[in-house]
Design an enzyme around this catalytic site. Structure first.
Site, PDB file in Angstrom:
ATOM      1  N   LYS A 183       0.842  -1.208   0.000  1.00 46.58           N
ATOM      2  CA  LYS A 183       0.000   0.000   0.000  1.00 46.58           C
ATOM      3  C   LYS A 183       0.871   1.250   0.000  1.00 46.58           C
ATOM      4  O   LYS A 183       0.586   2.228  -0.679  1.00 46.58           O
ATOM      5  CB  LYS A 183      -0.947  -0.024   1.211  1.00 46.58           C
ATOM      6  CG  LYS A 183      -2.111  -0.989   0.990  1.00 46.58           C
ATOM      7  CD  LYS A 183      -2.855  -1.373   2.250  1.00 46.58           C
ATOM      8  CE  LYS A 183      -3.822  -2.514   1.911  1.00 46.58           C
ATOM      9  NZ  LYS A 183      -4.448  -3.149   3.064  1.00 46.58           N
ATOM     10  N   GLN A 225      -5.176  -2.168   9.161  1.00 43.15           N
ATOM     11  CA  GLN A 225      -4.937  -3.470   8.518  1.00 43.15           C
ATOM     12  C   GLN A 225      -5.530  -4.596   9.377  1.00 43.15           C
ATOM     13  O   GLN A 225      -5.212  -4.717  10.554  1.00 43.15           O
ATOM     14  CB  GLN A 225      -3.428  -3.679   8.322  1.00 43.15           C
ATOM     15  CG  GLN A 225      -3.075  -4.921   7.546  1.00 43.15           C
ATOM     16  CD  GLN A 225      -3.573  -4.879   6.098  1.00 43.15           C
ATOM     17  OE1 GLN A 225      -3.394  -3.909   5.379  1.00 43.15           O
ATOM     18  NE2 GLN A 225      -4.209  -5.969   5.673  1.00 43.15           N
ATOM     19  N   ASP A 279     -11.536   1.780   3.142  1.00 45.43           N
ATOM     20  CA  ASP A 279     -11.803   0.351   2.940  1.00 45.43           C
ATOM     21  C   ASP A 279     -13.300   0.100   2.745  1.00 45.43           C
ATOM     22  O   ASP A 279     -13.709  -0.981   2.345  1.00 45.43           O
ATOM     23  CB  ASP A 279     -11.342  -0.448   4.177  1.00 45.43           C
ATOM     24  CG  ASP A 279     -10.008  -1.145   3.951  1.00 45.43           C
ATOM     25  OD1 ASP A 279      -9.629  -1.340   2.782  1.00 45.43           O
ATOM     26  OD2 ASP A 279      -9.354  -1.487   4.958  1.00 45.43           O
TER      27      ASP A 279
END
Ligand code: NAP
Length: 284
Positions: free
Chosen positions: A52, A96, A119
């Site tokens: 990322k 994460q 997300d």
């Protein structure tokens, strides 16, 4: 003869579009920023976080990493999320997953400001996906849609079968196909006669998490097959949920693993972060 939908090529195109838009934003004084929070030392999570950061650098998004020790408390993590929520230079926040077991993932996701939830896991964003009024789409299903679009694959009126009903992939995937007027069936571990359902699919999306689960006798001649799986085969080699070697010949289009949905997921995160920066600066 089947065609492979090249996730690397499509994702490169998406990232280039993002890069050009980011460049324009920077010229106007706005620097999009993504905060990536990782707790503990899960090796797969570390790889994802590094990727990322690499993607951010590629498209010009500033990335900040917060690597917290495994013993971080819920309160400490929530405090960090709150600090990031309040920072104007951070447009996207990504925690994460999975988190270490003592932490409450749901509470952490809910603590992220919905307009920074790149997300799209926050209940508010999930709800918006249900009603078709969304800003952020979860990266993996959005990446799949982009791949289908890249080949002008018609969804309207097609029988779409999604194997898997997770909140991250299966359910939003089904919703996006439905919004494009597909006739959608969601399968899961309790589905009876999965093979028969899969054989009805014009578009089959596998998000099961079992290596090479989809076999040729589950696929209709000429179907489009999308493999979301990121699994390891008996030799520890990365493979998908679809047995590519035996399925490909029956398909019209198929996505490979690696080089399929994986790179698309990464590209869509960049797109969401750009979108977040635009929204927070009243550009959209
Ligand atoms: P998950 O949460 O474990 O969900 C798996 C789904 O598959 C569940 O709904 C489960 O049904 C269903 N399932 C399991 N065994 C089945 C069977 N025998 N028959 C039919 N359905 C079955 O997994 P996930 O997070 O959705 O991920 C799925 C796969 O996608 C994994 O390989 C993951 O690594 C990969 N993934 C890839 C990306 C990417 O960027 N490419 C992103 C996310 C995930 P129940 O609900 O009944 O248990």
């Amino acid at each position: 003869m089947y065609k492979i939908i090249d996730g690397k090529a499509v994702s490169a195109k998406v990232k280039e579009e993002v890069r050009l838009e980011v460049e324009k934003l920077i010229e106007s004084g706005i620097k999009p920023g993504l905060a990536v929070v990782i707790v503990g030392d899960d090796s797969a999570s570390r790889v994802y976080v590094n990727n990322k950061k690499k993607d951010c650098a590629e498209v010009g998004i500033i990335s900040e990493e917060y690597a917290l020790p495994a013993e971080t408390t819920q309160e400490e993590l929530l405090n960090l999320v709150e600090t990031l929520n309040n920072r104007n230079d951070i447009n996207g926040i990504l925690v994460q997953l999975p988190l270490p077991k003592h932490l409450d993932e749901k509470a952490v996701i809910e603590a992220i400001s919905p307009i920074k939830d790149v997300d799209a896991f926050h209940a508010s964003n999930v709800g918006k996906i249900m009603i078709g009024d969304y800003v952020f789409l979860p990266c993996t299903p959005a990446g799949v849609m982009e791949m289908l679009k890249s080949e002008n694959i018609e969804i309207c009126g097609k029988n779409c079968v999604v194997i898997g009903r997770s909140n991250i992939v299966g359910k939003p995937m089904a919703m996006l196909l439905l919004h494009q007027n597909g006739t959608v069936t969601i399968c899961h571990s309790r589905t009876k006669d999965l093979k028969a359902v899969c054989l009805s699919a014009d578009i089959l999306v596998a998000a099961v998490g079992i290596p090479k689960f989809v076999k040729a006798d589950m696929v209709k001649e000429g179907a489009v097959v999308v493999d979301v799986g990121m699994d390891r085969d008996e030799n520890g080699k990365l493979c998908g949920d679809v047995d590519f070697a035996e399925v490909a010949d029956k398909t019209s289009f198929i996505t490979p693993v690696p080089g399929g949905v994986g790179p698309m997921t990464r590209a869509m995160l960049m797109k969401n972060t750009l979108m977040a920066a635009k929204i927070q600066n009243n550009i959209i």
